[in-house]
Write a protein that holds these residues in place. Structure first.
Motif, mmCIF file in Angstrom:
data_model
loop_
_atom_site.group_PDB
_atom_site.id
_atom_site.type_symbol
_atom_site.label_atom_id
_atom_site.label_comp_id
_atom_site.label_asym_id
_atom_site.label_seq_id
_atom_site.Cartn_x
_atom_site.Cartn_y
_atom_site.Cartn_z
ATOM 1 N N THR A 1 -1.936 5.619 9.380
ATOM 2 C CA THR A 1 -3.169 5.339 8.736
ATOM 3 C C THR A 1 -4.226 4.661 9.894
ATOM 4 O O THR A 1 -5.530 4.671 9.889
ATOM 5 C CB THR A 1 -2.820 4.183 7.748
ATOM 6 O OG1 THR A 1 -2.036 4.625 6.825
ATOM 7 C CG2 THR A 1 -4.251 3.440 6.994
ATOM 8 N N ALA B 1 -5.537 -6.594 1.205
ATOM 9 C CA ALA B 1 -5.463 -5.028 0.897
ATOM 10 C C ALA B 1 -4.535 -4.367 1.518
ATOM 11 O O ALA B 1 -3.621 -3.597 1.082
ATOM 12 C CB ALA B 1 -6.978 -4.380 1.266
ATOM 13 N N THR B 2 -4.341 -4.789 2.777
ATOM 14 C CA THR B 2 -3.127 -4.205 3.664
ATOM 15 C C THR B 2 -1.811 -4.581 3.146
ATOM 16 O O THR B 2 -0.976 -3.654 2.979
ATOM 17 C CB THR B 2 -3.210 -4.752 5.088
ATOM 18 O OG1 THR B 2 -4.436 -4.520 5.744
ATOM 19 C CG2 THR B 2 -1.992 -4.123 6.012
ATOM 20 N N ARG C 1 -1.349 -2.435 0.281
ATOM 21 C CA ARG C 1 -0.721 -0.892 0.809
ATOM 22 C C ARG C 1 0.459 -0.838 1.224
ATOM 23 O O ARG C 1 1.337 -0.015 0.794
ATOM 24 C CB ARG C 1 -1.645 -0.573 1.848
ATOM 25 C CG ARG C 1 -1.550 0.796 2.464
ATOM 26 C CD ARG C 1 -2.649 1.307 3.512
ATOM 27 N NE ARG C 1 -3.466 0.448 4.026
ATOM 28 C CZ ARG C 1 -3.250 0.181 5.389
ATOM 29 N NH1 ARG C 1 -2.626 0.810 6.250
ATOM 30 N NH2 ARG C 1 -4.240 -0.784 5.997
ATOM 31 N N THR D 1 3.093 -1.287 -1.970
ATOM 32 C CA THR D 1 3.101 -0.019 -2.799
ATOM 33 C C THR D 1 3.956 1.058 -1.927
ATOM 34 O O THR D 1 4.750 1.639 -2.441
ATOM 35 C CB THR D 1 1.665 0.448 -2.970
ATOM 36 O OG1 THR D 1 1.131 -0.476 -3.802
ATOM 37 C CG2 THR D 1 1.980 1.823 -3.794
ATOM 38 N N GLY D 2 3.689 0.991 -0.439
ATOM 39 C CA GLY D 2 4.551 1.902 0.439
ATOM 40 C C GLY D 2 6.204 1.626 0.094
ATOM 41 O O GLY D 2 6.766 2.560 0.097
ATOM 42 N N ASP E 1 -6.376 -2.341 12.756
ATOM 43 C CA ASP E 1 -5.698 -2.165 11.538
ATOM 44 C C ASP E 1 -4.815 -3.587 11.450
ATOM 45 O O ASP E 1 -3.760 -3.961 12.220
ATOM 46 C CB ASP E 1 -4.940 -1.118 11.434
ATOM 47 C CG ASP E 1 -4.239 -0.821 9.638
ATOM 48 O OD1 ASP E 1 -4.452 -1.877 9.142
ATOM 49 O OD2 ASP E 1 -3.793 0.228 9.478
#
Length: 871
Positions: free
Chosen positions: A592, A559-560, A563, A566-567, A610
């Motif tokens: 985040t 999932a990270t 993210r 996409t960034g 994170d």
């Protein structure tokens, strides 16, 4: 402080087990002791004789062939990945976590069930050794004694591999001496003082074509498979062996050959002495089928004092053989479970290592406890079920070995044509061994053992009818693993699907580069990590290249990765320089993380770190017009550049940048001038994981890349095959990019003086260029775009102005000036005379934007060429 700790790593040799504890002799002793020659012959020789008669010796020897073939599969797989999970780990590498789980489950089932039988044998022989034959037949007393034996052997395995091996060597020496003594004494009696049952050795005994039927031959060979089973213990302790990639393979092959000699000698001598009759000491006597040696001891050695002593020693030999086999069953069972837990296929409790003894704690004690529970369950329910469960072990063994043979063939499929040796030992022999084992499994399960007359039990199954208990027990045990499989593989499956859905399915074709990529997910249970790569089309036919490496595994890492991926895409479309993109991405990570930690009071659980913190990333922008490549890095990713004409491999020293979210020095960009045809190689650290160290891995990669003009797809395959021939314990990503320079006929550039009179001239030049390209339909809109953008540059900036037209899949118009202020798109009021130019441009183009350079800014537009009839 607890006595144990989690395994420090997942890779082969990195789990915290005691290294270099076993040598070649100890490994061979482990393989022989695990097979339990005396116990195996005592328990199965009568069964083989009942099926094939006088051909028992040759059937015993024929069972050696598939074993040797599978031993080569174990050897080749171990050479590339010396993991104590053996079949589980290797099948996972080859076929994925589902097949890997079933391979490991097959071994667990076989080990646990055989432990129940070994415990009963050890208990009965312990009583017989001291003359308590009555207790040997008592179910309660043999069950209690069996529990004690399992507990003692589990404790021996718990306190260390070296102590276990020392015990094994003494037990094996006694066993080997007594077996040889028994075989020689039996043959001497046959030819000097034969009993009434004696028959002379005949060549027909070694002719497999005289076996009554194919069914009898299959049944006999499957029983023979059981007596050879155990040599693979040498591989289960590979991480504790000196030279773990080679010694276990040599020890396994040596063990199987020695077992062939022992079994051939003992079966021949026992048959010559006792015959195959169905009464007395005959090997065909059903009352002796589960223990043919104890009844032969007194007959061979005589009834005098020496003979009685030797008879007792023979009983002791079978007892020690059962104990040795039980101990070496706990060892691979505990290590298989330990490895499966390390790779997230079982609860993490089983992935703990004793701080002092360096042995699996929960794996050893837990499997000892499970063995006790299964033994008590089977023994208390019925002796018949216990007997049939032993036959069912052959199904689990054949299944596990078949999976391993096919895994070796499939795992090495890409390098089988490298040499004749690879073809034979990595392909033909393992594949043939797997095929034989698979056929034995199917024939035995659905023909031989399924017969309700076979064995001692039968079960009425719905829709099927009366079925042999051996098939029901064997397939039922494997079915339990099949039902558990979705639970243990779900994490890996979901994480892998998420990971692959976020990665580009196909790299886009681009005028600037040719590209190819490979992503190899970690093969362990939930070990899929967060590596990613991307090729991002940018304005002006430029292209953004990125590889990244997220720490951790499983869903959070995947999932990270999504993210961050996409960034990067969003920030790249802003035409940021590499250093600025990484700076903003690092800000995103920090924000985040802070947002996730905010609002948590003392009553809340401490937030987990994170997974984006500490991420490594390499971002590059290549411009095919100038041939320049600008790069910046966060963390420790590596870039290789292969020169276009010389084929020399270079590793540019990029400016150091901290991992994302860690803070520290600012990121810096670096420019490289690349000749057309240069090869950029971007990869994550996982690509070098199999090498001894980083420098050795880079040297291997250089040899693959140097001077090679093969297709990028072939080069990707070769690099992955060379650098990752074995374990993939962490994700690995490889992105290959071959650069191009844009053809001079596909773009045009003009320098414009900041004078309003120059606008008409540049409009005329642009229209003429479009006519030359056959894009007359776009002339009006392009002239309007050029006129508006150049007029704005003259009016608001002044200074040097440059105009560039590029014909690619779209028509690109770029106007550059020295200003650093980007124009804003707005809706002009109806009474305003100006302010509509950029709005009109936005309506007439497919895309438009602004990018900043060291000298100022560039405003660019794209028009769809396909809409032009001249295209």
């Amino acid at each position: 402080m607890p006595a144990d700790r989690p395994a420090p790593g997942t890779g082969a040799g990195r789990k915290g087990l005691k290294s270099d504890a076993l040598g070649m002799f100890s490994s061979v002793a482990m393989g022989l002791a695990s097979a339990g020659p005396a116990y195996s012959m005592a328990a199965t020789l009568g069964v083989i004789v009942a099926g094939v008669g006088l051909q028992a010796p040759i059937v015993t020897m024929l069972a050696f062939i598939p074993m040797l073939l599978v031993a080569y599969a174990f050897r080749e797989l171990n050479a590339s990945n010396a993991d104590c999970g053996t079949t589980f780990t290797w099948a996972t590498r080859a076929f994925g976590p589902r097949v890997g789980w079933m391979g490991g489950w097959g071994l667990i089932v076989a080990d646990i069930v055989v432990m129940a039988n070994l415990a009963q044998i050890a208990a009965a022989y312990g009583f017989r050794l001291v003359g308590l034959d009555g207790l040997a037949e008592n179910r309660l007393w043999t069950t209690m004694a069996g529990i004690v034996w399992i507990a003692v052997l589990t404790a021996i395995c718990y306190v260390g591999i070296e102590f276990s091996v020392t015990v094994q060597r003494w037990l094996l020496c006694l066993e080997a001496v007594m077996l040889i003594l028994f075989a020689v004494a039996a043959l001497v009696r046959v030819y000097t003082d034969p009993p009434p049952t004696a028959i002379h050795v005949s060549a027909s005994w070694f002719n497999p074509f005289e076996v009554p039927s194919a069914r009898a031959l299959t049944s006999g060979i499957l029983a023979g498979v059981f007596i050879y089973w155990g040599w693979d213990t040498a591989f289960s302790v590979n991480e504790e062996t000196v030279d773990s990639t080679r010694i276990p393979g040599r020890a396994a092959v040596t063990s199987t050959v020695l077992l062939l000699v022992i079994y051939g000698l003992v079966s021949t001598s026992a048959q010559a002495f006792a015959g195959v009759g169905t009464s007395g000491i005959g090997l065909g006597n059903a009352h002796n089928s589960d223990d043919v040696l104890s009844g032969l001891g007194e007959a061979v050695f005589g009834s005098d004092n020496t003979g009685l002593l030797l008879s007792r020693l023979l009983i002791l030999m079978v007892l020690t053989s059962a104990l040795a086999s039980a101990e070496t069953t706990i060892l691979p069972l505990a290590r298989t479970v330990f490895s499966m837990a390390v790779h997230k296929a079982l609860p993490s409790r089983f992935a703990r290592v004793h701080r002092r003894f360096l042995t699996p704690t929960w794996g050893t004690i837990g499997m000892g406890a499970v063995s006790v529970a299964v033994f008590v369950l089977l023994a208390s329910y019925s002796r018949n079920i216990l007997a049939d469960s032993i036959d069912s072990v052959g199904l689990a063994i054949a299944f596990q070995y078949a999976v391993t043979g096919f895994a070796c063939l499939w795992y090495h499929r890409k390098i089988l044509t490298r040499s004749a040796k690879d073809l034979v030992f990595k392909g033909v022999l393992p594949g043939l061994g797997g095929l034989i084992m698979a056929l034995l499994f199917l024939y035995a399960a659905f023909v031989v053992y399924a017969n309700p007359e076979y064995g001692t039990t039968a079960v009425d199954l719905p829709l099927i009818g009366r079925t042999g208990g051996v098939t029901v027990l064997g397939l039922g045990a494997l079915l339990i693993g099949l039902l558990l499989m979705p639970l243990v593989t779900r994490g890996h499956t979901v994480a892998l699907k998420l990971q692959r859905s976020l990665l580009p399915r196909h790299l886009p074709q681009h005028a600037a580069v040719d590209s190819a990529s490979r992503y190899l997910p970690a093969d362990s249970g939930s070990g899929v990590g967060g590596d990613w790569y991307d090729v991002i089309p940018l304005s002006g036919t430029r292209v953004g290249l990125v590889v990244g490496d997220v720490l951790g595994h499983g869903m959070r890492a995947a999932a990270t990765m999504g993210r961050l991926c996409t960034g990067v895409r969003v920030l790249a479309r802003l035409d940021l320089s590499p250093d600025e993109l990484l700076s903003r991405l690092a800000d995103l990570v920090e924000q985040t993380h802070e947002a996730g930690a905010a609002g948590r009071g003392p009553g809340h659980r401490k937030p987990r770190a994170d997974a984006a913190l500490g991420v490594s990333c390499l971002y590059a922008v290549y411009d095919p017009v100038s041939g320049k490549c600008s790069l910046a890095r966060a963390g420790e990713p590596v870039l290789a550049v292969v020169q276009a004409h010389t084929g020399v491999v270079d590793y540019p020293e990029l400016p150091v940048g901290p991992p994302l979210g860690i803070g520290g020095l600012p990121y810096q960009s670096m420019d490289l001038d690349l000749a057309p045809g240069s090869l950029l190689v971007l990869f994550t650290a996982g690509l070098l994981q199999s090498a001894d160290d980083r420098d050795a891995g880079l040297a291997q990669l250089s040899r693959v890349l140097a001077g090679d003009r093969a297709s990028l797809e072939a080069l990707c395959d070769r690099a992955v095959t060379t650098l990752l021939p074995g374990a993939v314990d962490v994700d690995a990503t490889l992105l290959l990019v071959r650069t191009r320079l844009l053809d001079r006929n596909r773009f045009a550039e003009w320098a414009v003086v900041p004078d309003p009179a120059a606008v008409a001239a540049i409009r005329t030049a642009a229209g003429k260029q479009l006519g030359d390209w056959g894009l007359d339909d776009l002339a009006f809109t392009t002239e309007l775009i050029v006129s508006e953008l150049v007029t704005n540059a003259i009016r608001y900036v002044g200074g040097p102005i440059q105009v560039r037209l590029i014909r690619d899949r779209s028509l690109i118009c770029e106007v550059s000036d020295t200003g650093h202020t980007s124009p804003n798109l707005r809706y002009a009021a109806s009474d305003e005379e100006g302010g509509r130019g950029l709005f009109i441009i936005a309506q007439m183009t497919h895309r438009w934007g602004t990018r900043y350079t060291h000298a100022g800014k560039t405003i660019w537009t794209e028009q769809d060429v396909q809409q032009s009839g001249g295209a």
